[in-house]
Write a protein that holds these residues in place. Structure first.
Motif, short mmCIF file in Angstrom:
data_model
loop_
_atom_site.label_atom_id
_atom_site.label_comp_id
_atom_site.label_asym_id
_atom_site.label_seq_id
_atom_site.Cartn_x
_atom_site.Cartn_y
_atom_site.Cartn_z
N LYS A 23 0.84 -1.21 0.00
CA LYS A 23 0.00 0.00 0.00
C LYS A 23 0.87 1.25 0.00
N ASN A 24 1.92 1.25 0.80
CA ASN A 24 2.84 2.40 0.83
C ASN A 24 3.55 2.57 -0.51
N THR A 45 -2.02 8.50 -8.05
CA THR A 45 -1.30 7.33 -7.57
C THR A 45 -2.17 6.10 -7.74
N ALA A 46 -1.55 4.93 -7.63
CA ALA A 46 -2.30 3.68 -7.70
C ALA A 46 -3.23 3.52 -6.49
N ASN A 47 -3.04 4.36 -5.47
CA ASN A 47 -3.97 4.40 -4.34
C ASN A 47 -5.08 5.43 -4.56
N ARG A 48 -5.17 5.92 -5.80
CA ARG A 48 -6.25 6.81 -6.24
C ARG A 48 -6.23 8.20 -5.60
N GLU A 49 -5.04 8.73 -5.38
CA GLU A 49 -4.89 10.09 -4.88
C GLU A 49 -4.44 10.96 -6.05
N ILE A 50 -5.25 11.96 -6.40
CA ILE A 50 -4.95 12.83 -7.54
C ILE A 50 -3.72 13.67 -7.22
N LYS A 51 -2.77 13.66 -8.15
CA LYS A 51 -1.53 14.42 -7.97
C LYS A 51 -1.48 15.65 -8.87
N SER A 52 -2.04 15.55 -10.08
CA SER A 52 -2.03 16.73 -10.94
C SER A 52 -3.14 16.64 -11.99
N ILE A 53 -3.60 17.81 -12.40
CA ILE A 53 -4.56 17.95 -13.48
C ILE A 53 -4.05 19.07 -14.39
N GLU A 54 -3.89 18.76 -15.67
CA GLU A 54 -3.47 19.76 -16.65
C GLU A 54 -4.64 20.00 -17.60
N ILE A 55 -5.03 21.27 -17.72
CA ILE A 55 -6.17 21.64 -18.56
C ILE A 55 -5.70 22.58 -19.66
N ASP A 56 -5.96 22.20 -20.90
CA ASP A 56 -5.63 23.08 -22.03
C ASP A 56 -6.51 24.32 -21.96
N ASN A 57 -5.96 25.46 -22.32
CA ASN A 57 -6.70 26.73 -22.25
C ASN A 57 -8.00 26.72 -23.04
N THR A 73 -12.52 11.69 -17.89
CA THR A 73 -11.10 11.38 -17.74
C THR A 73 -10.77 10.93 -16.32
N LEU A 74 -11.38 11.56 -15.33
CA LEU A 74 -11.17 11.12 -13.94
C LEU A 74 -11.67 9.69 -13.75
N ASN A 75 -12.83 9.36 -14.29
CA ASN A 75 -13.34 8.00 -14.15
C ASN A 75 -12.43 6.98 -14.80
N LYS A 76 -11.89 7.31 -15.98
CA LYS A 76 -10.95 6.39 -16.64
C LYS A 76 -9.69 6.24 -15.81
N ALA A 77 -9.18 7.33 -15.27
CA ALA A 77 -7.96 7.28 -14.47
C ALA A 77 -8.18 6.48 -13.19
N ILE A 78 -9.30 6.71 -12.53
CA ILE A 78 -9.60 5.98 -11.29
C ILE A 78 -9.76 4.50 -11.57
N ASP A 79 -10.41 4.16 -12.68
CA ASP A 79 -10.58 2.75 -13.05
C ASP A 79 -9.22 2.09 -13.29
N LYS A 80 -8.35 2.78 -14.00
CA LYS A 80 -7.01 2.25 -14.28
C LYS A 80 -6.22 2.07 -12.98
N ALA A 81 -6.27 3.07 -12.10
CA ALA A 81 -5.55 2.99 -10.83
C ALA A 81 -6.10 1.87 -9.95
N THR A 82 -7.41 1.70 -9.97
CA THR A 82 -8.04 0.63 -9.17
C THR A 82 -7.56 -0.74 -9.65
N LYS A 83 -7.46 -0.92 -10.95
CA LYS A 83 -6.99 -2.21 -11.48
C LYS A 83 -5.55 -2.49 -11.05
N VAL A 84 -4.71 -1.48 -11.10
CA VAL A 84 -3.31 -1.65 -10.66
C VAL A 84 -3.29 -1.99 -9.17
N ASN A 85 -4.06 -1.24 -8.38
CA ASN A 85 -4.13 -1.44 -6.93
C ASN A 85 -4.59 -2.85 -6.59
N GLU A 86 -5.68 -3.28 -7.18
CA GLU A 86 -6.24 -4.60 -6.88
C GLU A 86 -5.30 -5.72 -7.32
#
Length: 107
Positions: A23-24, A45-57, A73-86
């Protein structure tokens, strides 16, 4: 009989320690996701903590579009991180489970 029980308890404690270590470590595993056109980029992170968001102007001109991009995009990112975590935690848990007949939790 008690020796087997003590051995199992020791293995379970060792597994719990490995799970905590994993987990660490997952706090340092980064998952990146972008919108299909690359106007929005999210890192977490793979623990689903948002580190950065870049938005085009260009997305700043349309509030509804930006909100849609963020949700998708957040849902896709969270899904991907959840799969890595699990996958990571599941591998550690499976490896550390004692072999008890009839208790095939991790097949």
């Amino acid at each position: 009989m008690f020796g087997d029980l003590m051995g199992m308890m020791g293995k379970l404690k060792e597994t719990q320690k490995k799970i905590e270590e994993t987990k660490n470590r997952l706090n340092t595993v980064m998952v990146d996701e972008s919108s299909t056109d690359g106007l929005l980029k999210i890192s977490l992170t793979a623990n689903r903590e948002i580190k950065s968001i870049e938005i085009d102007n260009t997305l700043l001109e349309d509030k509804e579009q930006l909100e849609d991009y963020l949700v998708l995009t957040l849902n896709k990112a969270i899904d991907k991180a959840t799969k890595v975590n699990e996958a990571e935690l599941g591998a550690v848990a499976k490896d550390g489970m004692p072999n008890i007949p009839g208790m095939d939790f991790f097949k």
